[in-house]
Design a protein around this motif. Structure first.
Motif, short mmCIF file in Angstrom:
data_model
loop_
_atom_site.label_atom_id
_atom_site.label_comp_id
_atom_site.label_asym_id
_atom_site.label_seq_id
_atom_site.Cartn_x
_atom_site.Cartn_y
_atom_site.Cartn_z
N PHE A 196 19.37 24.16 62.15
CA PHE A 196 18.55 22.98 61.93
C PHE A 196 18.29 22.33 63.26
CE2 PHE A 196 16.70 19.36 60.13
CZ PHE A 196 17.33 18.21 60.56
N ASN A 197 17.02 22.13 63.60
CA ASN A 197 16.64 21.49 64.85
C ASN A 197 15.72 20.32 64.51
OD1 ASN A 197 15.29 20.75 67.29
ND2 ASN A 197 15.93 22.70 68.18
N LYS A 198 16.29 19.13 64.58
CA LYS A 198 15.54 17.95 64.14
C LYS A 198 14.37 17.63 65.08
CE LYS A 198 16.18 13.27 62.38
NZ LYS A 198 17.16 12.21 62.04
N SER A 199 14.58 17.80 66.37
CA SER A 199 13.52 17.46 67.32
C SER A 199 12.33 18.40 67.20
CB SER A 199 14.07 17.48 68.75
OG SER A 199 14.51 18.78 69.08
N GLN A 200 12.59 19.64 66.84
CA GLN A 200 11.50 20.60 66.68
C GLN A 200 11.10 20.77 65.21
OE1 GLN A 200 12.34 24.31 68.69
NE2 GLN A 200 12.71 23.31 70.65
N THR A 201 11.74 20.03 64.34
CA THR A 201 11.53 20.12 62.88
C THR A 201 11.49 21.58 62.44
OG1 THR A 201 9.10 19.96 63.04
CG2 THR A 201 10.33 17.90 62.76
N SER A 202 12.53 22.30 62.85
CA SER A 202 12.58 23.72 62.51
C SER A 202 13.89 24.08 61.83
CB SER A 202 12.40 24.59 63.76
OG SER A 202 13.51 24.44 64.63
N PHE A 203 13.85 25.18 61.11
CA PHE A 203 15.03 25.67 60.41
C PHE A 203 14.89 27.19 60.34
CE2 PHE A 203 18.80 25.18 58.12
CZ PHE A 203 18.76 25.75 56.87
N HIS A 204 15.04 27.84 61.48
CA HIS A 204 14.82 29.28 61.58
C HIS A 204 16.01 30.06 61.03
CE1 HIS A 204 11.42 28.07 63.76
NE2 HIS A 204 11.90 28.12 65.00
N LEU A 205 15.71 31.12 60.33
CA LEU A 205 16.73 32.00 59.74
C LEU A 205 17.04 33.11 60.75
CD1 LEU A 205 18.31 32.75 57.08
CD2 LEU A 205 16.39 34.29 56.60
N LYS A 206 18.33 33.41 60.91
CA LYS A 206 18.71 34.42 61.89
C LYS A 206 19.80 35.33 61.34
CE LYS A 206 17.61 31.34 65.71
NZ LYS A 206 17.85 30.99 67.10
N LYS A 207 19.86 36.51 61.96
CA LYS A 207 20.95 37.43 61.68
C LYS A 207 21.18 38.26 62.93
CE LYS A 207 22.68 40.75 58.32
NZ LYS A 207 22.44 41.51 57.07
N PRO A 208 22.41 38.39 63.38
CA PRO A 208 22.67 39.07 64.65
C PRO A 208 22.31 40.56 64.65
CG PRO A 208 24.57 37.76 63.96
CD PRO A 208 23.61 37.81 62.80
N SER A 209 22.46 41.22 63.50
CA SER A 209 22.23 42.65 63.45
C SER A 209 21.59 43.00 62.10
CB SER A 209 23.57 43.40 63.62
OG SER A 209 23.37 44.79 63.53
N ALA A 210 20.33 43.37 62.13
CA ALA A 210 19.58 43.60 60.89
C ALA A 210 19.96 44.93 60.24
CB ALA A 210 18.09 43.58 61.18
N LEU A 211 19.89 44.93 58.92
CA LEU A 211 20.11 46.14 58.12
C LEU A 211 18.81 46.51 57.41
CD1 LEU A 211 23.47 45.12 56.39
CD2 LEU A 211 23.21 46.65 58.36
#
Lengths: 113, 113
Positions: free
Chosen positions: A67-82
């Motif tokens: 959650f990044n309030k200043s950028q109004t973002s909520f990016h989904l991440k995963k270190p290693s994709a399957l």
């Protein structure tokens, strides 16, 4: 009015690489933010949510979101994709005074072997 | 044990007919929802009930009528079906209207010929 934007229709990642699916939001006040995944011909499955507290939220299947309030973002991440992560991903937002979730248009994630 | 179950899973019908979709949740949740997912996978809230009381009634043709006989059930009746009603309809429930995540059923695919 509350809204959420997912700027990418599709994200392609090689298996084993990190993945990011982007989401930005627009609400009045502090938001409740959610990520869901939809596999073909299935309902939506909850991955994670941000309500308050730590900006880094960990969820199911190794996914996390920041959650990044200043950028109004909520990016989904995963270190290693399957390969099995290939699916349609939805970001959603709800105002604190609201009831229903408003969903983004979805981002199709394709993980190639 | 299915948490949110919808019946039928598939509906194929002619224009002008009337059809119903039933939804039941065994999670003990107070709030239930109907969402429509169109052919582009866009999800839109239609209705929401909290403890059998209608709390969300989005801009939906009045041919669509929800009914909640008790807080575990939310049915959707559609009169005079039109081609544009073809979509996947998802039922969902949540524990707390506001911060609770939604649990979705598997969807009911309606095809109007």
């Amino acid at each position: 009015a509350q809204s959420v934007a997912q700027p990418e229709d599709q994200v392609n990642v090689a298996e084993g690489n990190p993945l990011t699916v982007k989401c930005t939001y627009s609400v009045s006040g502090n938001p409740y933010l959610f990520w869901y995944v939809q596999y073909p011909n299935r309902g939506l499955q909850f991955l994670l949510k941000y309500i308050t507290g730590d900006n880094l939220v960990k969820g199911s299947y190794g996914f996390e979101a920041e959650f990044n309030k200043s950028q109004t973002s909520f990016h989904l991440k995963k270190p290693s994709a399957l390969v099995s992560d290939s699916a349609l991903y939805f970001c959603a937002v709800r105002e604190k005074s609201g009831y229903a979730l408003n969903f983004g248009k979805g981002t199709s994630l394709l993980v190639t072997p | 044990d299915t948490a949110v179950s919808q019946t039928p899973k598939y509906l194929v019908t002619q224009m002008g007919n009337d059809k119903s979709i039933k939804c039941e949740q065994n999670l003990g949740h107070d709030t239930m929802y109907w969402y429509k997912q169109d052919s582009k996978k866009f999800l839109k809230i239609m209705f929401s009930y909290n403890n059998k009381e209608l709390i969300i009634n989005e801009t939906v043709p009045n041919r669509f009528s929800p009914k909640s006989p008790d807080k575990a059930h939310l049915n959707l009746h559609i009169n005079s079906l039109e081609l544009g009603d073809s979509a996947v309809y998802f039922c969902a429930s949540s524990q707390v209207a506001g911060i609770g995540e939604l649990f979705f059923g598997e969807g009911s695919r309606l095809t109007v010929l």
